[in-house]
Design an enzyme around this catalytic site. Sequence first.
Site, mmCIF file in Angstrom:
data_model
loop_
_atom_site.group_PDB
_atom_site.id
_atom_site.type_symbol
_atom_site.label_atom_id
_atom_site.label_comp_id
_atom_site.label_asym_id
_atom_site.label_seq_id
_atom_site.Cartn_x
_atom_site.Cartn_y
_atom_site.Cartn_z
ATOM 1 N N LYS A 1 2.735 1.587 -24.429
ATOM 2 C CA LYS A 1 4.169 1.295 -24.360
ATOM 3 C C LYS A 1 4.723 1.294 -25.777
ATOM 4 C CE LYS A 1 7.297 -0.038 -21.241
ATOM 5 N NZ LYS A 1 7.475 0.437 -19.861
ATOM 6 N N GLY B 1 20.919 -1.526 -13.341
ATOM 7 C CA GLY B 1 20.787 -0.377 -14.245
ATOM 8 C C GLY B 1 20.316 0.843 -13.479
#
Length: 341
Positions: free
Chosen positions: A65, A175
Site C-alpha cells: 500500500k 465516495g
Amino acid sequence: MQCEDPQTGLRALIAVHSTKLGPSLGGCRRWSYDDVADAITDVLRLSKAMSYKHAIAGTGRGGGKAVILGDSSSDKTPALMKCFGQFVDSLGGRYITAEDVGMSVKDMLFVSETTQHVSGLPIEHGGSGDPSTMTAFGVYCGILAALAWNQGLGKNDSCNRSVVKNRVIAVQGLGHVGMDLCRQLHESGAKLIVTDIDPNRVAQACDQFNATANSPHEILAVPADVFAPCALGCVLTSVSIPQLQAPIVAGAANNQLGADEDGALLHRRNVLYAPDFVINAGGIINIANEQPTYDVDKAKAQTRKISETLWQIFDSSKKLDRPTSAVANELARHRLERNRP
Ligand code: NAI
C-alpha cells in the site's frame, strides 16, 4: 519506503507487507494526516490487510500500500503524481500501485508516465478502469449474503437480490464506492439512510436514490438492518460499537476495527460482521483480471464469490463460537503460510 521530493512537494510512504503470493498490489491513498506517525501506522495496517485480502481472494498477488501525505483537493499535481511513479518504479515491480481514497483514474495515468507498475488505468489505456464499481458490487453481494445468513436462509440465497428489498441500509461515506453501492441497493429496493462530511454528496444520494440524510456523528446509532461503513477505517471501537443499532456490519472501508478485540466485542453483542478485507476485495479482483486482456465478466463472476466466502466464515464463526474477524484472519494467515492462494 519513505519518498520525499522537495521540488514537487511529494511526501509519501510505500509499505510492502508480503510478496509471498506474488508482487504486492494495493492502492495509493491521499490523505491529510495529523502527523507522519499516523501515516506510518495507516500504511502498515493497510498493507497487512492487503496481504490478507489477496490471500483470501486468491488473486496471486501480495500485500502492499502507499500513502501520500497532503490534501487531495488542493495540492495534487501531475508533477507530484509522476514523481510518486518514479519511487514506485524504483522498487522494480515489488509494489504495483492503483487508486484508493483521494485518488482517481486520471492520477494513475500520470503515474503511468514514470512506471509500468501501475494498475486501474482506463480501459482504453489497457487497464480495467476505476476499481470502485467492482468493489461496490462485491460489498453489495456481501450485504445480500449477510442478510440471507441472518434470516436463516440457505446458502443458495446468498446472492438473492430480494433479501435486500425494503431493508434499511445505513451507508457511511458516499465516495466512489459508497455512492455506487447506494445505486445498486436502491435498484434492488433497499431503503437508504446516508451520511458524508460532504453535503453535496448527501444531497446527490437523497436526490438520485431517495435516501434519507443523517449526520456523520449519528449514523452508527440509527436503527437499520445493515450498517455499511464506506468512509475511513477505525469506525468500530469499544466506544462506537455499543452505539450500533444494526445487527449487521458490512461495508467497504479498510481496517474498520479499531483493534482486534473489537471483532470479539461485535461477536459478543451478536453483530454479524463481514470482515472488511473479505467483503471489499472486488476492486483488487478486478485489477488482477487486467492481464492479459481485461475481462469484466470474469472479474464479476469472481467478485460474486465473495458471498460464498463470507458464508463459510459466518458458518465457521457460529460453529466455533469465534468472531468472524478472527476466523477470516486465520484463513488468510493459513493461506499465506501454505504459500499459495
Ligand atoms: P472516496 O475518497 O471516493 O470516498 C470516501 C468518502 O467518505 C468521501 O465522500 C468522504 O467525504 C467520506 N468521508 C470521509 N470521512 C467521513 C466521515 N467521518 N463520515 C462520513 N463520510 C466521510 O473513497 P472510496 O474509494 O469510495 O473508498 C471508501 C473506503 O473503501 C475506503 O476506506 C477505502 O480504503 C475502501 N476501499 C476502496 C476500494 C476502491 O476500489 N475504491 C477498494 C477497497 C476498499
